[in-house]
Design a protein around this motif. Sequence first.
Motif, PDB file in Angstrom:
ATOM      1  N   GLU A  83      47.462  34.618  34.256  1.00 59.70           N
ATOM      2  CA  GLU A  83      47.112  36.034  34.124  1.00 59.70           C
ATOM      3  C   GLU A  83      47.599  36.872  35.301  1.00 59.70           C
ATOM      4  O   GLU A  83      47.642  38.097  35.225  1.00 59.70           O
ATOM      5  CB  GLU A  83      45.587  36.188  33.986  1.00 59.70           C
ATOM      6  CG  GLU A  83      45.002  35.583  32.727  1.00 59.70           C
ATOM      7  CD  GLU A  83      44.674  34.106  32.881  1.00 59.70           C
ATOM      8  OE1 GLU A  83      44.129  33.530  31.927  1.00 59.70           O
ATOM      9  OE2 GLU A  83      44.973  33.524  33.952  1.00 59.70           O
ATOM     10  N   GLN A 126      49.374  46.829  29.635  1.00 59.15           N
ATOM     11  CA  GLN A 126      48.868  45.530  29.195  1.00 59.15           C
ATOM     12  C   GLN A 126      48.736  44.572  30.378  1.00 59.15           C
ATOM     13  O   GLN A 126      47.785  43.780  30.444  1.00 59.15           O
ATOM     14  CB  GLN A 126      49.803  44.947  28.134  1.00 59.15           C
ATOM     15  CG  GLN A 126      49.762  45.705  26.814  1.00 59.15           C
ATOM     16  CD  GLN A 126      50.819  45.244  25.832  1.00 59.15           C
ATOM     17  OE1 GLN A 126      51.976  45.021  26.197  1.00 59.15           O
ATOM     18  NE2 GLN A 126      50.438  45.104  24.566  1.00 59.15           N
ATOM     19  N   ARG A 130      45.190  42.488  31.700  1.00 57.89           N
ATOM     20  CA  ARG A 130      45.016  41.052  31.922  1.00 57.89           C
ATOM     21  C   ARG A 130      44.736  40.729  33.383  1.00 57.89           C
ATOM     22  O   ARG A 130      43.920  39.852  33.692  1.00 57.89           O
ATOM     23  CB  ARG A 130      46.220  40.264  31.396  1.00 57.89           C
ATOM     24  CG  ARG A 130      47.548  40.496  32.085  1.00 57.89           C
ATOM     25  CD  ARG A 130      48.558  39.423  31.634  1.00 57.89           C
ATOM     26  NE  ARG A 130      49.938  39.769  31.914  1.00 57.89           N
ATOM     27  CZ  ARG A 130      50.539  39.578  33.078  1.00 57.89           C
ATOM     28  NH1 ARG A 130      49.868  39.079  34.092  1.00 57.89           N
ATOM     29  NH2 ARG A 130      51.819  39.903  33.230  1.00 57.89           N
ATOM     30  N   LYS A 133      41.126  41.731  34.257  1.00 58.25           N
ATOM     31  CA  LYS A 133      40.188  40.774  33.661  1.00 58.25           C
ATOM     32  C   LYS A 133      40.111  39.516  34.529  1.00 58.25           C
ATOM     33  O   LYS A 133      39.022  38.954  34.753  1.00 58.25           O
ATOM     34  CB  LYS A 133      40.638  40.409  32.239  1.00 58.25           C
ATOM     35  CG  LYS A 133      39.699  39.461  31.522  1.00 58.25           C
ATOM     36  CD  LYS A 133      40.181  39.193  30.096  1.00 58.25           C
ATOM     37  CE  LYS A 133      39.237  38.241  29.374  1.00 58.25           C
ATOM     38  NZ  LYS A 133      39.697  37.959  27.978  1.00 58.25           N
ATOM     39  N   CYS A 134      41.247  39.077  35.057  1.00 58.44           N
ATOM     40  CA  CYS A 134      41.283  37.898  35.931  1.00 58.44           C
ATOM     41  C   CYS A 134      40.561  38.187  37.248  1.00 58.44           C
ATOM     42  O   CYS A 134      39.831  37.327  37.763  1.00 58.44           O
ATOM     43  CB  CYS A 134      42.740  37.487  36.182  1.00 58.44           C
ATOM     44  SG  CYS A 134      42.914  35.963  37.143  1.00 58.44           S
TER      45      CYS A 134
END
Length: 203
Positions: A83, A126, A130, A133-134
């Motif tokens: 990620e 995008q 990601r 989120k990581c």
Amino acid sequence: MSLSITKFHWIRHAPVKAMMPGRIYGQRDVGCKLNDTERLLSLADQLPKEGIWVSSSLSRTKKTAKAIGEQKGWKVRPLAYKELMEQNFGLWQSKTWDELEDDPAGDAFWKDPAATCPPDGESFEQLCTRVQKCINHLIKKYNGQEIICVAHAGTIRAALAQALDMTPASALRLKIDTLSLSQISHFSDPDKDNTWSVERVNF
């Protein structure tokens, strides 16, 4: 539960090998130049000895992390997260930016580089989703610790966008040099909203 501070030390990998200026390598797993030991030592001097090391899954970040640790005699084996990879430029990878002038999608990209998705790739928006989120996962897993992240320019821009509440489009204005250090801290307080502070960018 008291205030908890999780500090991130973001480092962009060493310069890539055998790539002409202006070429798009994105998620290609290219090698890197680790001959600037003075800079590697300078980075090591600014990092905590007991930090949690993480990297992207591309070899240039893992090798850079290992080379930094070697300056201090540390055995660094970073936890690799896919990620945290650079933006996937799809069919544009290995091309030069100048060659995009002949690609119909190139015009749309230059008009809106954050939202436009390269053919068979992903947009910077995008990527931000990601990466952030990581980061949230790392905060939860290593709350209150110091995390050393060796990654890519796009990844680090996404991290800074999260800390500064920047839009992806605004984050693309940030310059992130190879072997540069950016430091940010996340504050977790059960009685208040989570907040960030930014100590250094591209240092």
